[in-house]
Design an enzyme around this catalytic site. Structure first.
Site, short mmCIF file in Angstrom:
data_model
loop_
_atom_site.label_atom_id
_atom_site.label_comp_id
_atom_site.label_asym_id
_atom_site.label_seq_id
_atom_site.Cartn_x
_atom_site.Cartn_y
_atom_site.Cartn_z
N PHE A 105 0.86 -1.19 0.00
CA PHE A 105 0.00 0.00 0.00
C PHE A 105 0.89 1.23 0.00
O PHE A 105 1.73 1.39 0.88
CB PHE A 105 -0.94 0.03 1.20
N ASP B 176 9.16 2.54 1.82
CA ASP B 176 8.00 3.27 2.31
C ASP B 176 7.88 2.98 3.80
O ASP B 176 7.44 1.90 4.20
CB ASP B 176 6.76 2.84 1.52
N LYS C 246 2.39 9.66 8.44
CA LYS C 246 1.64 9.23 9.63
C LYS C 246 2.15 9.81 10.96
O LYS C 246 1.76 10.90 11.32
CB LYS C 246 1.54 7.71 9.65
C1 LIG Z 1 -0.96 5.32 5.09
C2 LIG Z 1 0.09 4.90 4.14
C3 LIG Z 1 0.34 5.61 2.96
C4 LIG Z 1 -0.49 6.78 2.53
O1 LIG Z 1 -0.44 7.85 3.40
P1 LIG Z 1 -1.53 9.02 3.30
O2 LIG Z 1 -1.07 10.02 4.32
O3 LIG Z 1 -2.86 8.42 3.62
O4 LIG Z 1 -1.48 9.55 1.92
C5 LIG Z 1 1.38 5.19 2.16
N1 LIG Z 1 2.14 4.12 2.50
C6 LIG Z 1 1.92 3.42 3.61
C7 LIG Z 1 2.81 2.26 3.94
C8 LIG Z 1 0.88 3.76 4.47
O5 LIG Z 1 0.64 3.03 5.56
#
Ligand SMILES: *Cc1c(COP(=O)(O)O)cnc(C)c1O
Length: 401
Positions: free
Chosen positions: A137, A222, A251
């Site tokens: 994700f 990420d 986050k």
């Molecule tokens: C939440 C998340 C995103 C996206 O972040 P947003 O602030 O919602 O755009 C991207 N990568 C990972 C691993 C995430 O958990």
């Protein structure tokens, strides 16, 4: 009624359910209260955002101090809070430079753009493909849903952004097979979040590093969910002794305020020149002040050590529950305070019963319960949460015997 008004005025993208979804009005530490004064332990934490709990005093103070000075300046001008946060992040990571965005998706967009631009500049020809993992994700913008290796996020939004290929997580050969002369980067989460809490093996991440070195590819991590102390280290990749060329944060970075960051090596940072990328709000002074207070807390002597100790206690207790309820808890996955319980179709209702009894946890994909307690959750709060979960599982087994 607020719920009716919401249905009337807000586009229905979040599937909130009347009667089943509380209206949270106040938070303090690991606890939140709904409109009726009912108290919950919050182990969702804004999905790994409120890593220091709600209304953490150093963040309140940093935010109000900055608000009284200046709330926003344009990136046309120098910014003190930005530089302070950047210095802190760079001095405590392998990165050489940082770009500030407002969210995770935007941080990943910056990473994708930089990987393409840097590669084009360095190798002087078309190289733009990025290999990502199935079940990953990476966000909800067009490029980041394309980077996301889950079809359910793609459906209806085609045509997707060209230049992404998918491989199986924790399968080095699968990644190797997707590399060709157009590949510029590999991008993975060291611990997959939304995909169901899957932890990378050391062989996998170390193997990806070698693959990238052999093929002159950029390795992008990420760390939006698994970074910022969540796994017991400031960054999850520190567990693996693997250094990425680019990594992204969001986050928990802002202690509750919206901010994202893309960090990279000095060398790769040279891929961007003035005008190549920008964000109006990116690196907003108030968000940066909050983030500086949040990062400062994680760096405090002993803080991450306590995260490792308390999360090991939680894991041990969850394993004890798994021993009692092996039919319900099929597997426990995760690292530090990022834990997933593989339950199966019962997960949705178990989550609901926990909520009824005052414990907020999240359910991913309808089958995995995800626990993301604040990193500074007190031991007795962990014990209280475990008591609620154990009671729910006990009653479930009793009723379905
Ligand atoms: C939440 C998340 C995103 C996206 O972040 P947003 O602030 O919602 O755009 C991207 N990568 C990972 C691993 C995430 O958990």
């Amino acid at each position: 009624m607020l719920q009716e008004e919401e249905r009337k005025y807000i586009i229905n993208t979040y599937n909130r359910q009347k009667g089943a979804t509380p209206l949270l009005v106040r938070g303090q530490g690991s606890r939140v209260w709904d409109e009726n004064g009912k108290e919950y332990l919050d182990f969702v934490g804004g999905i790994a955002v409120n890593a220091l709990g709600h209304c953490y005093p150093p963040i309140l103070e940093a935010v109000s101090r900055q608000m009284e000075k200046i709330i926003h300046t344009s990136n046309l001008y120098y910014s003190e809070p930005q530089v302070e946060l950047a210095r802190m992040l760079v001095e405590n990571s392998p990165a050489g430079k940082v770009f500030f965005a407002n969210s995770g998706a935007e941080a990943n967009e910056a990473a994708i753009k930089l990987a393409r631009k840097y590669t084009k500049q360095r190798f002087g020809r078309e190289r733009y493909e990025i290999v990502t993992a199935l079940d990953s994700f990476h966000g909800r913008t067009l490029a980041t849903i394309t980077a996301t290796g889950q079809e359910k996020f793609h459906r209806g939004f085609e045509p997707l952004v060209p230049g992404f290929r998918y491989a199986r997580f924790n399968d080095l050969n699968s990644f190797r097979a997707q590399i060709n002369s157009y590949t510029c980067a590999i991008m993975v989460e060291p611990v997959q979040g939304e995909g169901g809490i899957h932890v990378a093996t050391p062989e996998f991440l170390q193997g990806l590093r070698r693959l990238c070195d052999e093929h002159n590819l950029l390795l992008i991590f990420d760390e939006i969910q698994c970074g910022m102390g969540r796994t017991g280290k400031l960054f999850a990749f520190e567990h693996y002794h693997v250094v990425p060329d680019i990594f992204t944060l969001a986050k928990a970075l802002g202690g509750g305020l919206p901010i994202g960051a893309m960090l990279c090596t000095e060398e790769v940072a040279g891929g961007f020149s003035p005008g190549d990328h920008a964000s109006t709000f990116g690196g907003n002074p108030v968000a940066c002040a909050a983030a500086t207070a949040a990062v400062g807390t994680l760096l405090n002597e002993g803080f991450l050590e306590l995260v490792r100790q308390n999360s090991a206690f939680l894991l041990g207790e969850l394993e004890r529950l798994q021993g009692i309820f092996p039919g319900l808890i099929k597997e426990i996955r995760g690292k530090g305070f990022m834990l997933g319980l593989e339950i199966g179709s019962e997960a949705v209702e178990i989550r609901m019963h926990c909520q009824d009894r005052g414990l907020l946890i999240n359910c991913i994909g309808g089958e995995v319960l995800r626990l993301l307690p604040p990193l500074n959750t007190k031991k007795d709060e962990l014990v209280a949460a475990l008591g609620i979960l154990e009671g729910v599982l006990q009653d479930w087994v009793g009723k379905n015997a």
